[in-house]
Design an enzyme around this catalytic site. Sequence first.
Site, mmCIF file in Angstrom:
data_model
loop_
_atom_site.group_PDB
_atom_site.id
_atom_site.type_symbol
_atom_site.label_atom_id
_atom_site.label_comp_id
_atom_site.label_asym_id
_atom_site.label_seq_id
_atom_site.Cartn_x
_atom_site.Cartn_y
_atom_site.Cartn_z
ATOM 1 N N LYS A 93 1.012 -1.081 -0.092
ATOM 2 C CA LYS A 93 0.088 0.449 -0.151
ATOM 3 C C LYS A 93 0.696 0.971 0.246
ATOM 4 C CE LYS A 93 -4.488 -1.001 1.636
ATOM 5 N NZ LYS A 93 -4.667 -2.826 2.233
ATOM 6 N N GLU A 115 -10.475 7.087 2.743
ATOM 7 C CA GLU A 115 -11.353 6.649 3.749
ATOM 8 C C GLU A 115 -10.455 4.463 4.184
ATOM 9 O OE1 GLU A 115 -11.462 3.828 0.509
ATOM 10 O OE2 GLU A 115 -11.804 6.004 0.639
ATOM 11 N N SER A 384 2.281 -9.431 -0.671
ATOM 12 C CA SER A 384 1.656 -8.811 -0.405
ATOM 13 C C SER A 384 1.944 -7.984 0.630
ATOM 14 C CB SER A 384 0.257 -8.184 -1.228
ATOM 15 O OG SER A 384 -0.595 -8.720 -0.373
HETATM 16 C C1 LIG Z 1 -5.028 -3.652 1.495
HETATM 17 C C2 LIG Z 1 -4.046 -5.017 0.823
HETATM 18 C C3 LIG Z 1 -4.507 -5.922 0.559
HETATM 19 C C4 LIG Z 1 -5.543 -5.529 -0.854
HETATM 20 O O1 LIG Z 1 -5.792 -4.670 -1.886
HETATM 21 P P1 LIG Z 1 -5.417 -4.897 -3.574
HETATM 22 O O2 LIG Z 1 -5.536 -3.265 -3.910
HETATM 23 O O3 LIG Z 1 -6.115 -5.586 -4.150
HETATM 24 O O4 LIG Z 1 -3.316 -5.103 -3.104
HETATM 25 C C5 LIG Z 1 -4.075 -7.002 0.154
HETATM 26 N N1 LIG Z 1 -3.068 -7.345 0.566
HETATM 27 C C6 LIG Z 1 -3.068 -5.716 1.651
HETATM 28 C C7 LIG Z 1 -1.601 -7.182 2.655
HETATM 29 C C8 LIG Z 1 -3.082 -5.307 1.604
HETATM 30 O O5 LIG Z 1 -3.668 -4.496 2.730
#
Ligand SMILES: *Cc1c(COP(=O)(O)O)cnc(C)c1O
Length: 417
Positions: A93, A115, A384
């Site tokens: 993010k 938000e 992610s």
């Molecule tokens: C917010 C989040 C996501 C989902 O968001 P995408 O926009 O689909 O990438 C995925 N993994 C983590 C660790 C997140 O914090």
Amino acid sequence: MDLFDFAPGREGYYGRYGGAFLPEILHSTIEELREGFRAAKSDPAFWQEYRQLMREYSGRPTPVTHLSNLSRQLGGAQIYVKREDLNHTGSHKINNVMGQGLLCRRLGKTRVIAETGAGQHGFATATMAAKFGLRCRIYMGAVDIARQRPNVFWMENLGAEVVSVEDGQRTLKDAINEAMRDWATNMADTHYVLGTACGAHPFPEMVSWFQSIIGLEAREQILAATGRLPDRVYACVGGGSNAIGIFQGFLDDEGVELVGCEAGGFGPGKGLHAARLAYHDASVGVAQGFKTYFLQDEQGNMLETHSVAAGLDYIGVNPILVWLWEQGRVRFEAATDAEVAGTLRLVMRTEGLIPALESTHAFVRAVREAPSLGRDAVILINQSGRGDKDIFTVADALGDSNWKRFIGAKAAQYAVE
Ligand SMILES: *Cc1c(COP(=O)(O)O)cnc(C)c1O
């Protein structure tokens, strides 16, 4: 790869998805943003500045790690992981919010709003605002504030004002309405930092562009590590930003299969999951400024969604991914909560990694599919984020001893009790 190169037609549309459906009052500010973004995107110095910022502030490039134990145990493809969990604030993010911070500076905006539901995007935005010296207000439903105390604590200590939204169900949807109202009132000095690759044009393209740094790095890194391109790339899909981020590194490589993994929650059935494409429960509609597949009923009312991973628990999905899915370029699958719990346990025990519950959805599909591929096959998973934030949820989920049934015989054999 520039998304515009393969999306001819009206700007901001990908096939019939995307667009900008906003109240009249916001037209001038979205146009200003569109022009500012367009200028930044065509200015090589801007991308250079962005990459340097991410290198010095967030520790990029994040590494690619070979999961040698897990690969050996599953007996199939070699599994590699792109480590977005090692970013500052613990997920991909930060890539998006720092990019939007640089854009704010270019546009002369001095205040940001956002938000947040689970609080992760609010936390990243508050971090960016502190770094760039911007005033920051985060809208959050009162119910979510109560559920996410630690994130609220950090946002406030980073200097953000967290506003509790008491309307409606007092969750994310209500916080979005409140943020839109603020934007319409204060757009002269305020930028609305969207957290994922959704919403009105130019947000899907802009967020995708910032997140493409994942795919650019990953392609080079996997080539350096293995001397070849991966056979498959897996990423979880909430709004779709980390997935489109890593996929962009491989879109032109036809031999690389791209797999988006959605939240299967309790499994198929309306209201039980957030798998918009994999479970064929969603339909095309316009909401929150753009046209895409939404989980909605026949009247267009948004359905309840469920996932063990708060970041995947969302009704809509990135219009670019939908378009790629429609063309058969991206395959969509779902992973259920139970599968996620089991696979998380497996990954922790075999590799000492703690992926976020969101990211674990991508691991579920990779672990399921790896044994059917040859030992010289290569697959890449986008991790992610890191799972520290999920400690209490994971404790609950692993308390259910049924998890082993859900991860496939081959994986279960090696998952230690
Ligand atoms: C917010 C989040 C996501 C989902 O968001 P995408 O926009 O689909 O990438 C995925 N993994 C983590 C660790 C997140 O914090």
